[in-house]
Every structure is written in structure tokens, then in C-alpha cells.
Design an enzyme around this catalytic site. Structure first.
Site, short mmCIF file in Angstrom:
data_model
loop_
_atom_site.label_atom_id
_atom_site.label_comp_id
_atom_site.label_asym_id
_atom_site.label_seq_id
_atom_site.Cartn_x
_atom_site.Cartn_y
_atom_site.Cartn_z
N ASP A 67 6.71 3.06 -5.38
CA ASP A 67 6.52 1.96 -6.32
C ASP A 67 5.42 2.24 -7.33
OD1 ASP A 67 4.44 1.88 -4.48
OD2 ASP A 67 5.21 0.11 -3.46
N ASN A 135 1.92 -9.21 4.53
CA ASN A 135 3.03 -10.18 4.50
C ASN A 135 4.36 -9.55 4.92
OD1 ASN A 135 3.68 -8.57 2.32
ND2 ASN A 135 3.68 -10.21 0.80
N HIS A 137 5.66 -6.75 3.69
CA HIS A 137 6.40 -5.99 2.65
C HIS A 137 6.41 -4.49 2.96
CE1 HIS A 137 2.70 -5.38 -0.28
NE2 HIS A 137 2.76 -4.41 0.61
N GLU A 142 8.76 -7.85 -1.51
CA GLU A 142 8.05 -9.00 -0.96
C GLU A 142 9.00 -9.87 -0.12
OE1 GLU A 142 5.09 -8.48 -1.22
OE2 GLU A 142 4.26 -8.36 -3.24
C1 F6R Z 1 2.43 1.06 -1.68
C2 F6R Z 1 3.31 0.48 -0.69
C3 F6R Z 1 2.84 -0.70 0.09
C4 F6R Z 1 1.73 -0.33 1.05
C5 F6R Z 1 1.29 -1.53 1.86
C6 F6R Z 1 0.11 -1.20 2.77
O1 F6R Z 1 3.06 2.20 -2.22
O2 F6R Z 1 4.37 0.96 -0.51
O3 F6R Z 1 3.94 -1.25 0.79
O4 F6R Z 1 2.17 0.68 1.92
O5 F6R Z 1 0.93 -2.57 1.02
O6 F6R Z 1 -0.99 -0.93 1.96
P1 F6R Z 1 -2.33 -0.43 2.61
O7 F6R Z 1 -2.06 0.88 3.23
O8 F6R Z 1 -3.30 -0.32 1.46
O9 F6R Z 1 -2.74 -1.45 3.61
#
Ligand code: F6R
Length: 247
Positions: A67, A135, A137, A142
Site C-alpha cells: 500500500d 482494527n 486491517h 479497513e
Molecule cells: C502497511 C500495512 C499495515 C500494517 C499494519 C501494522 O503496509 O500493510 O497493514 O502492517 O497497520 O502496522 P505496524 O506494524 O506499524 O503496527
């Protein structure tokens, strides 16, 4: 799906790095799907270190990721490509050599289609690394995202923007992004999801013990036949016996 409860965060980092090395050995000219975020910062540092020390050879491998914030340039602070190439210089080199294929940040339908086509033409993603948001995701899918969606443009949830606040301070975090959808993510041959820290415990429980439902996007990974989840003790803290039995 296998769920592996590791003894520490460091053990999760080691396991994820081993997954990466094993994927390179299996298919040296394959495609690695990366994720960004705090979960993976030690992982990227370790890749960079191993390459610099001559212990790891990136060979002909190609990389992509999940992303990007809408409209972000590759060198824009806070962006995912900027994060990946800063933490891991070998990815910078791969970007310059057109072997690291960023998500089209424009979100433009044609560019997105071209990106998906390029991945398909080289045989798809061999291994997709995933983190999980508080959450539930994955990528920027989301809660409420249909499992049928491929790459698409998204409005970020309030918790996602709150978690991104530090990387953009003193500026506001973006409101929109482009992400690989559940459908694109599930096409990978192998999925490796990791979660560390107490903040992830409720989402990990929902992913593994709740219904497989778009309200918890990460739950879609349970549909994947070759998926593994690595957890540190804090992230696994809310799991019941059933998840322990999956290990
Ligand atoms: C970002 C992504 C997100 C993160 C998730 C966890 O490329 O794919 O889904 O993996 O938000 O983020 P952290 O590791 O910062 O807690």
C-alpha cells in the site's frame, strides 16, 4: 493456517527473516510482497545488514508491497516506498533497477490494472508478508472491505490515521491511500502474517477466533491454504485454547 506463538518479539523477527531467506532459496527470481510498519522495521534492517555483510544475495528476486498513501512520491517522507528504501538500501537499488514495483500511488484505474497485470505476468507473488492493524486491517483494507476487492483506493480509518500520526508530525496524516485488496493478497502462494505487542491482542483474537468476516479484514487469511501467523506473547495474550492447538 498455522499459528506459531514465539517466545519473544526477537523470535518473531528471526522467524520472519527466515521465511524471507527460505523464499529466496525456493525461487531466486520470485516475487516478494512486503509490508511496512513498526512490525517490520527490525526485519528490513536485518535484510540490509545481511546483504551488506555478503550473507544474503538478492539475486534476481523482484519485490512489491501492499500500500501507499494517495499521490505520494517514492521519496516523500512518511510514504511506504520512502520507508522501505530508507530502512533497506537494497530495495532502493532494486527500485532504481526496476525490480521493486511500487503500488501506483495515483490510484488511477489504468495504472492499478497495469500493476496487477505485471504481477500476474511474472507468476504472481510468491510470499506476502502482512502486519495487522489494531482494527484488524491488513494492507489498508479497513473493517467492512469486501473480500472480493483487488487493488483499490481507500479512506483510512481513524485508528489508522492516529497510528500514522508520529510519522507525519507536525503535519496531518493523509486521509486516503491505495492498497492491495483481500482478493489480491490471497493470490500469493504463501502468506506470513506477524503481530507483536499488546495493542494487537484484540485484533489477533478477532482474526483467529472471530467469524471470517469483512469486519475483521485479516480474518480472510484463514481462507488461505498456505498461511502462517507468528505472534509474540503479548499479541497472543487474548487467544484461547483453540488457537494454541493450531500451533
Ligand atoms: C502497511 C500495512 C499495515 C500494517 C499494519 C501494522 O503496509 O500493510 O497493514 O502492517 O497497520 O502496522 P505496524 O506494524 O506499524 O503496527
Amino acid at each position: 493456517m498455522r499459528v506459531i506463538r514465539e517466545s519473544s518479539r526477537e523470535a518473531v523477527d528471526r522467524a520472519v527473516f527466515e521465511e524471507f531467506c527460505a523464499a529466496l532459496r525456493r525461487r531466486p527470481a520470485g516475487v516478494i510482497g512486503l509490508a511496512t510498519g513498526g512490525t517490520f522495521s527490525a526485519f528490513f534492517a536485518r535484510i540490509a545488514q545481511a546483504v551488506a555483510a555478503g550473507e544474503l544475495e538478492m539475486g534476481e528476486v523482484r519485490a512489491t508491497h501492499l500500500d501507499e498513501y494517495l499521490g505520494f512520491d517514492h521519496d516523500q517522507r512518511g510514504g511506504m516506498v520512502h520507508e522501505l528504501t530508507s530502512l533497506c538500501p537494497p530495495l532502493r537499488q532494486m527500485l532504481d533497477e526496476d525490480r521493486f514495483w511500487p503500488v501506483p500511488a495515483s490510484g488511477d484505474a489504468g495504472a492499478v490494472q497495469e500493476h496487477e497485470q505485471r504481477l500476474a505476468e511474472v507468476g504472481g507473488v510468491d510470499i506476502q508478508f502482512l502486519g495487522i492493524g489494531r482494527n484488524g486491517h491488513i494492507g489498508f483494507n479497513e473493517p467492512g472491505t469486501s473480500f472480493d476487492l483487488g487493488f483499490h483506493r481507500v479512506h483510512l480509518a481513524p485508528t489508522t490515521r492516529a497510528d500514522a500520526r508520529d510519522r507525519f508530525a507536525p503535519d496531518e496524516p493523509p486521509y486516503e491511500a491505495v492498497t492491495a485488496g483481500p482478493k489480491s493478497i490471497l493470490k500469493a502462494r504463501r502468506i506470513v502474517l506477524s503481530a507483536v505487542g499488546a495493542a494487537k491482542a484484540p485484533a489477533v483474537r478477532a482474526m483467529l477466533e472471530g467469524p471470517i468476516d469483512p469486519q475483521c479484514p485479516a480474518s480472510c487469511v484463514r481462507y488461505h491454504a498456505d498461511s502462517v501467523v507468528y505472534l509474540d506473547p503479548e499479541a497472543a495474550a487474548e487467544l484461547g485454547e483453540s488457537a494454541a492447538a493450531m500451533s
